[in-house]
Design a protein around this motif. Structure first.
Motif, PDB file in Angstrom:
ATOM      1  N   LEU A 110      19.124  35.758  66.643  1.00 54.34           N
ATOM      2  CA  LEU A 110      18.034  36.740  66.599  1.00 54.34           C
ATOM      3  C   LEU A 110      16.754  36.156  67.190  1.00 54.34           C
ATOM      4  N   GLY A 111      16.532  34.868  66.980  1.00 55.82           N
ATOM      5  CA  GLY A 111      15.372  34.238  67.592  1.00 55.82           C
ATOM      6  C   GLY A 111      15.448  34.262  69.105  1.00 55.82           C
ATOM      7  N   ALA A 112      16.651  34.041  69.651  1.00 50.79           N
ATOM      8  CA  ALA A 112      16.808  34.075  71.101  1.00 50.79           C
ATOM      9  C   ALA A 112      16.602  35.479  71.652  1.00 50.79           C
ATOM     10  N   LEU A 113      17.017  36.501  70.894  1.00 56.37           N
ATOM     11  CA  LEU A 113      16.914  37.883  71.369  1.00 56.37           C
ATOM     12  C   LEU A 113      15.520  38.464  71.184  1.00 56.37           C
ATOM     13  N   ILE A 114      14.899  38.168  70.052  1.00 51.89           N
ATOM     14  CA  ILE A 114      13.646  38.829  69.684  1.00 51.89           C
ATOM     15  C   ILE A 114      12.431  37.943  69.953  1.00 51.89           C
ATOM     16  N   ARG A 117       9.088  32.789  67.811  1.00 51.38           N
ATOM     17  CA  ARG A 117       7.844  32.908  67.039  1.00 51.38           C
ATOM     18  C   ARG A 117       7.916  34.100  66.106  1.00 51.38           C
ATOM     19  N   ARG A 118       8.310  35.264  66.644  1.00 47.60           N
ATOM     20  CA  ARG A 118       8.385  36.466  65.818  1.00 47.60           C
ATOM     21  C   ARG A 118       9.381  36.288  64.668  1.00 47.60           C
ATOM     22  N   MET A 119      10.538  35.689  64.984  1.00 49.90           N
ATOM     23  CA  MET A 119      11.553  35.539  63.949  1.00 49.90           C
ATOM     24  C   MET A 119      11.141  34.513  62.906  1.00 49.90           C
ATOM     25  N   PHE A 120      10.438  33.450  63.318  1.00 52.21           N
ATOM     26  CA  PHE A 120       9.936  32.474  62.340  1.00 52.21           C
ATOM     27  C   PHE A 120       8.986  33.152  61.366  1.00 52.21           C
ATOM     28  N   LEU A 121       8.049  33.937  61.877  1.00 54.74           N
ATOM     29  CA  LEU A 121       7.077  34.603  61.008  1.00 54.74           C
ATOM     30  C   LEU A 121       7.747  35.654  60.135  1.00 54.74           C
ATOM     31  N   THR A 122       8.755  36.348  60.678  1.00 56.73           N
ATOM     32  CA  THR A 122       9.486  37.331  59.870  1.00 56.73           C
ATOM     33  C   THR A 122      10.215  36.651  58.723  1.00 56.73           C
ATOM     34  N   GLY A 123      10.926  35.568  59.042  1.00 55.52           N
ATOM     35  CA  GLY A 123      11.629  34.834  57.991  1.00 55.52           C
ATOM     36  C   GLY A 123      10.677  34.247  56.967  1.00 55.52           C
ATOM     37  N   LEU A 124       9.524  33.764  57.421  1.00 59.44           N
ATOM     38  CA  LEU A 124       8.515  33.217  56.507  1.00 59.44           C
ATOM     39  C   LEU A 124       7.996  34.293  55.565  1.00 59.44           C
ATOM     40  N   ALA A 125       7.769  35.511  56.086  1.00 68.64           N
ATOM     41  CA  ALA A 125       7.298  36.612  55.242  1.00 68.64           C
ATOM     42  C   ALA A 125       8.345  36.963  54.189  1.00 68.64           C
ATOM     43  N   VAL A 126       9.621  37.035  54.602  1.00 67.99           N
ATOM     44  CA  VAL A 126      10.696  37.344  53.645  1.00 67.99           C
ATOM     45  C   VAL A 126      10.796  36.245  52.597  1.00 67.99           C
ATOM     46  N   PHE A 127      10.744  34.998  53.022  1.00 67.92           N
ATOM     47  CA  PHE A 127      10.845  33.867  52.095  1.00 67.92           C
ATOM     48  C   PHE A 127       9.691  33.867  51.101  1.00 67.92           C
ATOM     49  N   GLY A 153      15.725  34.733  54.064  1.00 68.63           N
ATOM     50  CA  GLY A 153      14.469  34.436  54.744  1.00 68.63           C
ATOM     51  C   GLY A 153      14.475  33.050  55.376  1.00 68.63           C
ATOM     52  N   ALA A 154      15.010  32.070  54.651  1.00 67.78           N
ATOM     53  CA  ALA A 154      15.098  30.715  55.195  1.00 67.78           C
ATOM     54  C   ALA A 154      16.009  30.668  56.414  1.00 67.78           C
ATOM     55  N   ALA A 155      17.102  31.441  56.388  1.00 66.85           N
ATOM     56  CA  ALA A 155      18.034  31.469  57.510  1.00 66.85           C
ATOM     57  C   ALA A 155      17.404  32.069  58.762  1.00 66.85           C
ATOM     58  N   LEU A 156      16.499  33.033  58.575  1.00 67.03           N
ATOM     59  CA  LEU A 156      15.788  33.596  59.721  1.00 67.03           C
ATOM     60  C   LEU A 156      14.720  32.639  60.243  1.00 67.03           C
ATOM     61  N   MET A 157      14.121  31.874  59.357  1.00 62.90           N
ATOM     62  CA  MET A 157      12.977  31.030  59.700  1.00 62.90           C
ATOM     63  C   MET A 157      13.389  29.682  60.290  1.00 62.90           C
ATOM     64  N   LEU A 223       0.272  30.095  55.965  1.00 58.15           N
ATOM     65  CA  LEU A 223       0.998  29.987  57.232  1.00 58.15           C
ATOM     66  C   LEU A 223       1.080  31.328  57.947  1.00 58.15           C
ATOM     67  N   LEU A 224       1.265  32.416  57.182  1.00 59.20           N
ATOM     68  CA  LEU A 224       1.318  33.742  57.791  1.00 59.20           C
ATOM     69  C   LEU A 224      -0.025  34.136  58.397  1.00 59.20           C
ATOM     70  N   ALA A 225      -1.129  33.634  57.810  1.00 53.90           N
ATOM     71  CA  ALA A 225      -2.447  33.922  58.373  1.00 53.90           C
ATOM     72  C   ALA A 225      -2.693  33.110  59.642  1.00 53.90           C
ATOM     73  N   LEU A 226      -2.220  31.869  59.676  1.00 49.63           N
ATOM     74  CA  LEU A 226      -2.470  30.996  60.828  1.00 49.63           C
ATOM     75  C   LEU A 226      -1.459  31.205  61.952  1.00 49.63           C
ATOM     76  N   GLY A 227      -0.225  31.511  61.594  1.00 54.05           N
ATOM     77  CA  GLY A 227       0.847  31.573  62.574  1.00 54.05           C
ATOM     78  C   GLY A 227       0.617  32.493  63.754  1.00 54.05           C
ATOM     79  N   PRO A 228       0.236  33.762  63.522  1.00 60.67           N
ATOM     80  CA  PRO A 228       0.061  34.667  64.676  1.00 60.67           C
ATOM     81  C   PRO A 228      -0.961  34.167  65.690  1.00 60.67           C
ATOM     82  N   ARG A 229      -1.928  33.357  65.249  1.00 55.57           N
ATOM     83  CA  ARG A 229      -2.964  32.871  66.176  1.00 55.57           C
ATOM     84  C   ARG A 229      -2.610  31.535  66.803  1.00 55.57           C
ATOM     85  N   LEU A 230      -1.844  30.708  66.097  1.00 53.82           N
ATOM     86  CA  LEU A 230      -1.661  29.329  66.541  1.00 53.82           C
ATOM     87  C   LEU A 230      -0.266  29.021  67.062  1.00 53.82           C
ATOM     88  N   LEU A 231       0.706  29.883  66.771  1.00 53.29           N
ATOM     89  CA  LEU A 231       2.050  29.661  67.304  1.00 53.29           C
ATOM     90  C   LEU A 231       2.149  30.275  68.688  1.00 53.29           C
TER      91      LEU A 231
END
Length: 519
Positions: A110-114, A117-127, A153-157, A223-231
């Motif tokens: 899913l990370g390769a398809l989507i 960065r997006r998948m890391f933040l999605t998994g982090l939000a779920v976790f 969530g960890a598996a996505l992240m 991390l969710l606050a910093l990630g969208p700006r710094l990743l």
């Protein structure tokens, strides 16, 4: 009660500076219109910050690894507070690991398809959300359900961590980043037990075990606050016309996903529950079915690739030089790590009667040594690098035997145990960190997601296997009717001999390879 030990199966001079180490994105353009679209996209204007990226993704990884070990230490308190049955408590501990292992490869794809960065933040939000839900759970059933979500969530992240490192760093900076990755992986194991012991014994505001989950929430929100700006990930830029449609048509390989998920599920469930249930017949049947499904999955993926499809795991990656051997050795190193931690935890906390906090502190030398070696092994002369992996396995074998001998008389081991624990961390790090770095260095950039998913899954399945196999050795050798330090020490000695044998197998794989080259 019987614990289920987790995993838990690595500074950089130019991490925070220029973006020279970032690979270029080789997507084709469909003309000036595409160039204008990419130029308007915020991701294309964002200056990559490799140091921030590494700090964010490794903090997320640390949370996920900590969570397994923290819960292991808190298990008796959870059982008393929620009146959980033995099976229910097992699922509280193991549910996270099961869903994590089953979905890891899917998370990588899913990370390769989507976009990683997006998948890391999605998994982090779920976790993070699941951690909050776990901390507020009122019943055992609720806690079990939220633990499965947490594992998802960890598996996505987590697969995105290696992929983002691969895509962002090159050369020496990549080796240092992978060393930090390995160090975090190991320190999370010991750190989880230490932090778990501290939080449980502190009993903050009378909350008992709940802070072991709630501690993730403020970290995750930061991390969710910093990630969208710094990743930054080049894959987040919009694809030109045609390429995006091709990716969507390639899909997720659902038949492959179902086959692999079923195989991993049938492998992990008996390993997690088999020892507690006395290894009934269904455990062996499901392990056999898992092997059959792995063979079916490999055949299906190969056929799909030949037809021009997009397999879940590219056969090109599975057959890449060094990958099959690396998978076996990474799984072996993580199995030895998990088995040693598991047996030592049972002996120190059960046989010697030490508190959860003191038990956790026992493993500080192991974690520190693993981290120091993981961060610095590349500073050794280049001519020594080829000997690091077999040498690491040999040092680990000697340290396991030394720890067993130091504790064999039923005492706390004294300074010799400190030496053995330090050597075990150094040996396992020499066996794991250079192997991971050199293996990923051979993988093409477009295959980073598949390779990361395969290696992370191998590490996780190694951790589960280590707990099951070496846990069975320890518990089988222990005399449950006489819960004495001496009986526990004898069981630990038998287990350490088995662990030393496993580590020697890892060293012998290098010898076999050299003989093959000479021929």
């Amino acid at each position: 009660m019987k614990h289920t030990t987790p995993t838990t199966l690595p500074p950089t001079g130019d991490l925070g500076g220029s973006s020279k180490g970032e690979p270029t994105d080789n997507r084709a353009s469909d003309g000036p219109a595409a160039d204008r679209r990419v130029a308007r996209h915020p991701a294309s204007r964002r200056t990559p910050r490799p140091g921030w990226l590494l700090a964010i993704v490794l903090t997320g990884q640390l949370m996920a690894v900590l969570d397994v070990f923290i819960v292991n230490i808190a298990a008796p308190t959870v059982r008393a507070d929620l009146h959980a049955s033995g099976a229910g408590l097992q699922l509280v501990i193991a549910g996270y690991t099961i869903s994590y292992a089953v979905l890891l490869i899917t998370g990588a794809r899913l990370g390769a398809l989507i976009g990683h960065r997006r998948m890391f933040l999605t998994g982090l939000a779920v976790f993070t959300g699941a951690s909050l839900a776990c901390g507020l759970a009122a019943t055992t059933g609720q806690l079990i359900a939220f633990r499965f979500v947490q594992g998802a969530g960890a598996a996505l992240m987590l697969p995105q961590v290696l992929s983002l490192i691969q895509r962002t760093f090159t050369g020496g900076s990549r080796a240092r980043a992978l060393g930090a990755y390995s160090a975090v992986l190991a320190s999370g194991a010991a750190g989880g037990q230490i932090l778990g012991g501290l939080l449980v014994e502190a009993d903050l505001f009378g909350s008992g075990w709940r802070p072991v989950f709630l501690v993730n929430v403020p970290i995750g929100l930061a991390l969710l606050a910093l990630g969208p700006r710094l990743l930054h990930d080049p894959a987040d830029a919009p694809r030109p016309r045609g390429e995006g449609a091709a990716v969507r048509r390639s899909g997720l390989d659902l038949p492959g996903l179902v086959l692999l998920a079923a195989a991993v599920l049938l492998f992990t469930v008996p390993l997690v529950l088999g020892q507690e249930r006395g290894w009934p017949l269904w455990c062996w049947v499901t392990l056999g079915l898992s092997a059959a499904l792995v063979a079916l999955f490999a055949a299906y993926e190969t056929r799909l690739a030949r037809r021009g499809g997009a397999p879940l795991i590219s056969p090109r990656v599975a057959r890449a030089p060094g990958i099959p051997r690396a998978v076996i050795r990474i799984a072996l190193a993580m199995a030895a790590n998990a088995g040693f931690l598991f047996a030592m935890t049972l002996h120190v906390q059960g046989g010697l009667g030490h508190s959860p906090l003191r038990t956790g502190l026992t493993f500080v030398p192991t974690a520190v040594a693993f981290g120091v070696v993981g961060l610095n092994w590349q500073r050794l002369p280049a001519r020594w690098h080829a000997a690091t992996v077999p040498g690491g396995f040999l040092l680990a074998a000697a340290s396991f035997a030394g720890a067993g001998l130091a504790l064999r008389d039923g005492t706390d081991g004294g300074p010799w145990l400190l030496v053995a624990l330090t050597a075990s961390g150094a040996g396992l790090s020499f066996a794991y960190s250079p192997l991971l770095t050199r293996t990923l260095a051979t993988v093409r950039r477009q295959d980073a997601a598949d390779a990361s998913g395969v290696l992370v899954t191998a590490a996780q399945l190694g951790l589960l296997t280590g707990v099951a196999v070496f846990g069975a050795v320890f518990l089988g050798a222990a005399d449950d009717t006489v819960p004495s330090a001496g009986a526990s020490a004898d069981a630990l000695w038998v287990t350490c001999v088995a662990l030393a044998g496993a580590a020697l197998c890892g060293a012998l794989m290098s010898l076999v390879r050299r003989v093959g080259h000479l021929r």
